[in-house]
Scaffold this active site. Sequence first.
Site, short mmCIF file in Angstrom:
data_model
loop_
_atom_site.label_atom_id
_atom_site.label_comp_id
_atom_site.label_asym_id
_atom_site.label_seq_id
_atom_site.Cartn_x
_atom_site.Cartn_y
_atom_site.Cartn_z
N ARG A 280 84.62 39.58 31.14
CA ARG A 280 83.59 40.03 32.08
C ARG A 280 82.55 38.93 32.30
O ARG A 280 82.07 38.32 31.35
CB ARG A 280 82.89 41.29 31.55
N SER A 370 82.28 54.18 26.25
CA SER A 370 82.16 54.82 27.55
C SER A 370 83.40 55.68 27.75
O SER A 370 84.52 55.20 27.60
CB SER A 370 82.06 53.76 28.66
N ARG A 410 81.04 44.63 19.54
CA ARG A 410 79.86 45.51 19.43
C ARG A 410 79.92 46.34 18.15
O ARG A 410 78.89 46.61 17.52
CB ARG A 410 79.75 46.42 20.65
#
Length: 449
Positions: A280, A370, A410
Site C-alpha cells: 500500500r 477490519s 501491527r
Amino acid sequence: MLYLLRNNPQRLIDNMKARFLDTGLVEEAIRLDTEWRAKKKEYDEAKHELNVVSSRIRTAQGEEREQILAKARELSRKVDNIEKELAELEAKRDEVLKKLPNVIHETVPIGPDESYNQPVRYWGKPKVYSGDVEAFLKETKEKGFNVDYEVIDWKPLGHADFLESKGLTNTQKAGEVAGARFYYMFNDLLWLELALEMYALEFLASQGFTILLPPYMLRREVLEGVISFEDFRDMVYKIDGEELYLIGTAEHPIAALHSGDVIPEKDLPLLYAGLSPSFRKEAGAHGKDTKGIFRVHHFEKVEQFVFSHPDESWKWHEKLIENAEKLWQGLEIPYRVVNIASGDLGMVAAKKYDLEAWMPAQAKYREMVSCSNCTDWQSYRLNIRYAEYKGGVTKGYVHTLNSTALAIQRTICAIVENHQTKDGYVKVPKVLHKYLEHVEKNLKVLVLE
C-alpha cells in the site's frame, strides 16, 4: 443496483445522503436507464416491423418483392443503428451503476466521519499507565462503557522505539535504500511473525477454512471488480509497462478466485484463509505513524474470506469478527469492537466492524482488524452467481465477506506494547509458545514464560 434503480430509486438516493455523498450519480443512472428503456421500446418496435416485412418476402413477386426487400434492408439498418445506441446507453448506465457505493445496512451508525463510529463491546483488562488514566476513561467511559483496567506505575516504551533500541528493526537504513515506511526486521521478530502466521492459519483451518497462497498481482479489470478503483488509485502500486497491480490485501485475489463462476447452492459457503504480503502506498498518511512498523508500505497478513448465500451473509459477518476476536483473546491483548459510521465506511462494504487493540504506550485503541460484509457489490462486478445445482438456472449473486485475521506487523506492535516488561523484555503469549519452543535458545528479547 439495477433492480433498486428501477423499483426503489429513493433507497439509492437515501443511501448516498446517508454516506454524505452527492446524489448526482443516482440521478444520472436514472436518466440513462430511462433513455435505455425508451430506446429498447424503439428497438422492439423496429424489430417487430422488420419481422412483419420480412415475412412478406417469401410470397411477394416482381416489383412488389423488390420494394419489400428494399424496405427490409432499410429497417435492418435502422435496427442495427438502434441496437448500437442501445448498447452504448447500457454501457454508460452500467458504468455509472458500478460507481455507486454499496447500500448500507440498517444497523450502521449515520455520521460523516470516524468520530461517529460506535463501540459495540470491550474485552480484556487494559494496562494503563497512571498518567494516562484520564485518556483511557475518555476512550471508554465517555462512550458509555465501564471497562475494568489495571493501573501501572511505569509507561511501556512505544513499539517503534523499543524495537529499534533492541536491534529488531532498522527503519533508518530501510528509508535510505527503499524510502520512508519500509523496514528491516531481524531475529526474534522473524520468528514471531512465523509463529503468528501459523497460529492464525491453524486456527482458521480448524474452523473449516481452506488455506491458500494467492497471486501477489492482479490485472486492472479484476481489481476494479473488488475495489472502487478511482478511490484507491493512489493506494495501489502499478507494475511499470503492464496492466498489473500489487495486491493491497489477500481479499482481492481471493474474491477473484471464483470470478465468472456459478457456484452450486449446496457448496455455499466457501471459506478461505489467505496468507500474503500487502502493498500500500499509504497516500494521505503523511505525519501518521511515521515511526516503526505500524503503518508501512509492505506487511504480511492472514485474511478471512467467505462466499456466502445471501440469506446467510449477516450470520457470517458476525462469525468472522468472532474468529478475529478469538485470535486476539488468545494473544491476551485487550481490544474493542467498533461499528463503523456511514461516512467512514468506504464504497464496498454494507457494514464494517473494526477491532481496535489497546496500545498502552499510546494510551489509545488502534485499528488491527477490519471485517466487512460486501453483500453482492463485488460478486456483481466479478459475475459470481449461485444456482440450485451445477449447470442449473442461476438464482442470484453470492455475497462476499472479508475480515483480517492478523495483520502481522501491527499485531507485533500490539504484543510489544501490551506484553513488555519493566526490564526490557517481551513475554510471548502462551498460544504462541508451541511455535517458538524449538528456537527458544535463539531468542534475545522474547521470553517464553
